[in-house]
Scaffold this active site. Structure first.
Site, mmCIF file in Angstrom:
data_model
loop_
_atom_site.group_PDB
_atom_site.id
_atom_site.type_symbol
_atom_site.label_atom_id
_atom_site.label_comp_id
_atom_site.label_asym_id
_atom_site.label_seq_id
_atom_site.Cartn_x
_atom_site.Cartn_y
_atom_site.Cartn_z
ATOM 1 N N TRP A 101 0.822 -1.217 0.000
ATOM 2 C CA TRP A 101 0.000 0.000 0.000
ATOM 3 C C TRP A 101 0.847 1.254 0.000
ATOM 4 O O TRP A 101 0.568 2.199 -0.741
ATOM 5 C CB TRP A 101 -0.986 -0.024 1.174
ATOM 6 C CG TRP A 101 -2.012 -1.090 0.954
ATOM 7 C CD1 TRP A 101 -2.136 -2.265 1.633
ATOM 8 C CD2 TRP A 101 -3.013 -1.118 -0.081
ATOM 9 N NE1 TRP A 101 -3.147 -3.020 1.093
ATOM 10 C CE2 TRP A 101 -3.710 -2.340 0.045
ATOM 11 C CE3 TRP A 101 -3.383 -0.245 -1.096
ATOM 12 C CZ2 TRP A 101 -4.760 -2.703 -0.806
ATOM 13 C CZ3 TRP A 101 -4.428 -0.595 -1.940
ATOM 14 C CH2 TRP A 101 -5.103 -1.807 -1.789
ATOM 15 N N ASP A 172 -1.146 6.516 6.409
ATOM 16 C CA ASP A 172 -2.263 5.690 5.964
ATOM 17 C C ASP A 172 -2.522 4.690 7.096
ATOM 18 O O ASP A 172 -1.738 3.774 7.318
ATOM 19 C CB ASP A 172 -1.871 4.969 4.671
ATOM 20 C CG ASP A 172 -2.965 4.014 4.181
ATOM 21 O OD1 ASP A 172 -3.979 3.845 4.884
ATOM 22 O OD2 ASP A 172 -2.782 3.437 3.084
ATOM 23 N N LYS A 196 -12.715 -1.378 7.221
ATOM 24 C CA LYS A 196 -12.059 -2.344 8.109
ATOM 25 C C LYS A 196 -12.545 -2.093 9.539
ATOM 26 O O LYS A 196 -13.390 -2.831 10.033
ATOM 27 C CB LYS A 196 -10.541 -2.239 7.997
ATOM 28 C CG LYS A 196 -10.029 -2.628 6.594
ATOM 29 C CD LYS A 196 -9.086 -1.629 6.079
ATOM 30 C CE LYS A 196 -8.620 -1.778 4.640
ATOM 31 N NZ LYS A 196 -8.633 -3.024 3.955
HETATM 32 N N1 PMP Z 1 -4.296 1.510 2.216
HETATM 33 C C1 PMP Z 1 -4.385 0.371 2.928
HETATM 34 C C2 PMP Z 1 -3.451 0.167 4.082
HETATM 35 C C3 PMP Z 1 -5.347 -0.591 2.592
HETATM 36 O O1 PMP Z 1 -5.438 -1.722 3.295
HETATM 37 C C4 PMP Z 1 -6.215 -0.346 1.500
HETATM 38 C C5 PMP Z 1 -7.298 -1.313 1.099
HETATM 39 N N2 PMP Z 1 -7.194 -2.595 1.491
HETATM 40 C C6 PMP Z 1 -6.073 0.847 0.779
HETATM 41 C C7 PMP Z 1 -5.103 1.743 1.171
HETATM 42 C C8 PMP Z 1 -6.963 1.151 -0.379
HETATM 43 O O2 PMP Z 1 -8.230 1.433 0.112
HETATM 44 P P1 PMP Z 1 -9.499 1.694 -0.793
HETATM 45 O O3 PMP Z 1 -9.867 0.406 -1.429
HETATM 46 O O4 PMP Z 1 -10.502 2.212 0.199
HETATM 47 O O5 PMP Z 1 -9.142 2.727 -1.788
#
Ligand code: PMP
Length: 360
Positions: A101, A172, A196
């Protein structure tokens, strides 16, 4: 029908009490004769839902007054762009890559300005966090970006006291926000996709220190301007009203439970149960350095990858689902977010012991 134990990384399990309350209120919210999904976002009913959700979140996380809370759309993924668009201000930013991520965030940010990669743990398979004192950080950077819990690899910053100071930190926190008390004042900006620990998909929380606002890049769409969103209480356009309402119910649930201290005790216990079993077994394996093992996402492999399918199929018969690891890693991953009860983890651990006995 009984509910099953859902170990998905997101969209993830929601607290049973929250779902029950939403179900009770679905047809007629608070005597107004309609569902939250049907009411005007400009009306006083929804106004009170948004205001209460924001106040409860502020209380839960002890968010200081000089931070604004935004309920935005586009998921955490849009923040990969929205952060540099709003905070770079023509300067440069440092990024730390510790998993899939933060790597995506780093890649996206490069589209908007000068971005430096100051650490990357990919060579060790994303199993650790870098030692901050060793990093060549830019003291004049607009911000330093990191992901404090990597959902896919299960790597978490457990001690925020070790984080560097001086430059605004942008984190994040999608997959561990609200899992324990966190000192918001250490960060310039925190963002977290909701699906989550916060609620259903559809919103992304942004908590931003006021003095960082007002530097938006020319040409940025109005909807992506934090300052304008803050002025308009996240209601520049129609917000995802039902998702915000559900997040509000989750905040109330956490407050009833005793807040984030109480939540941390439960989460620590769940992680102890699962990692305890993995460590004591020669059959299951987690590659992450012990000091950085996530309390929310626990990836593990079986001694023989050819047993994976059997493990998943038999798990389902034990009422355990969505346990398969991310496709880029393989093996299994148990996401044990706030709403996963201790009994769910105990059920998984007992099943894993049985499976080891039968196949080990
Ligand atoms: N950052 C992290 C740490 C994630 O776990 C996720 C999704 N699993 C995201 C960003 C992306 O999130 P979204 O699908 O809400 O755009």
């Amino acid at each position: 029908m009984e509910r099953i134990y859902n170990f998905s990384a997101g969209p993830a399990v929601l607290p049973r009490e929250v779902l029950e309350q939403a179900s009770d209120e679905l047809m007629n919210w608070n005597g107004c004769g309609m569902s939250v999904m049907e009411m005007s976002h400009r009306g006083k009913e929804f106004g009170s839902i948004l205001e209460t959700a924001e106040a409860d979140l502020r209380m839960l996380m002890a968010i200081p007054d000089n931070y604004r809370i935004l309920f935005l759309q586009g998921g955490a993924t849009l923040q990969f762009a929205q952060v540099p668009l709003n905070l770079l201000g023509g300067g440069s930013a440092d990024y730390i890559v510790t998993g899939d991520w933060s790597k995506k965030a780093y890649k996206e940010a490069q589209r908007y300005g000068s971005i430096r990669l100051v650490a990357n743990t990919e060579a060790d398979g994303f199993t650790s966090f870098p030692d901050w004192p060793d990093l060549d950080l830019d003291r004049n950077a607009a911000y330093l970006h990191l992901c404090t819990n990597e959902t896919i690899r299960g790597v978490e910053v457990l001690d925020f006291d070790t984080l560097p100071q001086g430059v605004p930190l942008v984190a994040d926190m999608s997959s561990h926000i609200l899992s324990r008390p966190m000192d918001v004042s250490r960060f310039g900006l925190i963002y977290a996709g909701a699906q989550k620990n916060v609620g259903p998909p559809g919103i992304c929380l942004v908590i931003v220190r006021e003095d960082l606002l007002g530097k938006v890049a020319p040409g940025t769409p109005t909807l992506l301007d934090y300052a304008i969103q803050a002025e308009n209480h996240s209601m520049l356009n129609t917000p995802p009203t039902f998702a915000i309402y559900m997040a509000g119910l989750v905040f109330k649930w956490l407050l009833r439970l005793g807040g984030l201290d109480a939540m941390e005790r439960i989460n620590t216990e769940k992680a102890r149960l699962l990692y305890g079993l993995i460590e004591g077994s020669g059959f299951y394996h987690n590659p992450v350095q012990p000091a950085h093992r996530s309390r929310m996402n626990v990836p593990f492999t079986l001694r023989e990858p050819k047993l994976d399918e059997t493990f998943i199929a038999e798990a389902k018969r034990h009422g355990i689902v969505q346990i398969k690891g991310h496709k880029s890693v393989g093996g299994m991953r148990a996401s044990i977010y706030n709403a996963m009860p201790v009994e769910g983890v105990a059920t998984l651990v007992n099943y894993m012991k049985e499976f080891e006995k039968a196949h080990g």
